[in-house]
Design a protein around this motif. Structure first.
Motif, mmCIF file in Angstrom:
data_model
loop_
_atom_site.group_PDB
_atom_site.id
_atom_site.type_symbol
_atom_site.label_atom_id
_atom_site.label_comp_id
_atom_site.label_asym_id
_atom_site.label_seq_id
_atom_site.Cartn_x
_atom_site.Cartn_y
_atom_site.Cartn_z
ATOM 1 N N ASN A 1 36.825 38.757 42.677
ATOM 2 C CA ASN A 1 38.096 39.457 42.843
ATOM 3 C C ASN A 1 37.840 40.953 43.079
ATOM 4 O O ASN A 1 36.949 41.551 42.477
ATOM 5 C CB ASN A 1 38.997 39.267 41.620
ATOM 6 N N SER B 1 42.437 40.157 37.025
ATOM 7 C CA SER B 1 41.252 39.366 37.403
ATOM 8 C C SER B 1 41.474 37.880 37.193
ATOM 9 O O SER B 1 41.106 37.057 38.041
ATOM 10 C CB SER B 1 40.041 39.818 36.581
ATOM 11 N N CYS C 1 33.350 36.239 39.353
ATOM 12 C CA CYS C 1 32.909 37.535 38.844
ATOM 13 C C CYS C 1 33.799 38.663 39.359
ATOM 14 O O CYS C 1 34.605 38.482 40.269
ATOM 15 C CB CYS C 1 31.446 37.791 39.185
ATOM 16 N N GLU C 2 33.635 39.819 38.751
ATOM 17 C CA GLU C 2 34.373 41.020 39.134
ATOM 18 C C GLU C 2 33.702 41.684 40.334
ATOM 19 O O GLU C 2 32.509 41.485 40.582
ATOM 20 C CB GLU C 2 34.385 42.017 37.967
ATOM 21 N N ASP C 3 34.443 42.535 41.022
ATOM 22 C CA ASP C 3 33.864 43.221 42.171
ATOM 23 C C ASP C 3 32.699 44.131 41.785
ATOM 24 O O ASP C 3 31.740 44.297 42.537
ATOM 25 C CB ASP C 3 34.932 44.021 42.927
ATOM 26 N N TRP D 1 41.082 34.973 40.031
ATOM 27 C CA TRP D 1 40.167 33.831 39.917
ATOM 28 C C TRP D 1 40.932 32.517 40.012
ATOM 29 O O TRP D 1 40.479 31.566 40.653
ATOM 30 C CB TRP D 1 39.407 33.890 38.590
#
Length: 212
Positions: A10, A124, A160-162, A128
């Motif tokens: 994301n 987030s 996962c996060e950016d 997802w």
């Protein structure tokens, strides 16, 4: 046959930290820092810096176990004071989508990465969720029937996060190891006590530890 996974990331291009402390300029693709904040490191970089980092990693590393890659762009109607000018939410969303897709083409990954947008609800977790739902729909469409495939075609999804970009092409293997005996499961990042050394500036070094 070795298990496979999909990769869902994301992205958020608005201000990090407090909305009141930054103002985003869509023309320069930078945010104006109005006050020091923990998110300042990101605001000082190019707007799409993290998109480049994930693309660079995927381009450099051939991962045979990796199937689909989904980039989920969180877009907010009040995205850094966008709502105060003439630009509509739809215009901003489409413009952002095209710019991200252009970067993906720089790395020749347009056949590997699918970009979708999300309205930023639940941040987030919401991104997802929409990414996983997209993978489920894709698996249904590939068979022509929702009755034969009710889950993604891959065994797992890595979300996962950016700003958590992998650096090792074998990053997924420890997660696979945790789940190898289970049909369904969830593996989180490793947690341990980290020891750090603190310089007390009196010729003595103090040891400390914290949970990470």
């Amino acid at each position: 046959m070795e298990k496979t996974f999909d990769y869902v990331v994301n992205f958020w291009f608005g201000p990090r930290g407090s909305r009141k402390k930054f103002k985003y300029d869509p023309d320069t693709k930078r945010t104006k820092q109005l006050k020091t904040n923990f998110g300042a490191w990101y605001e000082a970089t190019h707007h799409y810096y993290l998109v480049n980092q994930h693309c660079k990693f995927l381009k450099r590393n051939k991962i045979d176990n990796l199937n689909q890659v989904i980039f989920v762009i969180n877009v907010d109607a009040d995205y850094g004071t966008f709502s105060q000018d003439f630009r509509s939410f739809s215009y901003i969303m489409n413009k952002t989508l095209k710019e991200v897709e252009e970067i993906i083409k720089w790395y020749d990954l347009q056949d590997k990465i699918k970009v979708i947008t999300h309205d930023n609800t639940h941040h987030s977790y919401g991104a997802w969720n929409i990414g996983l739902k997209h993978l489920i729909r894709e698996s249904q469409l590939s068979t022509g029937s929702p009755f034969f495939h009710h889950k993604p075609l891959s065994d797992y999804a890595f979300v996962c996060e950016d700003d958590y970009a992998p650096t090792d092409k074998n990053f997924y293997k420890p997660f696979f190891k945790v789940l190898e005996d289970d049909k369904v499961g969830y593996a989180a990042q490793h947690v341990e006590d980290i020891t750090i050394l603190i310089d007390t500036r009196n010729n003595k070094t103090k040891k400390s530890s914290y949970r990470h």
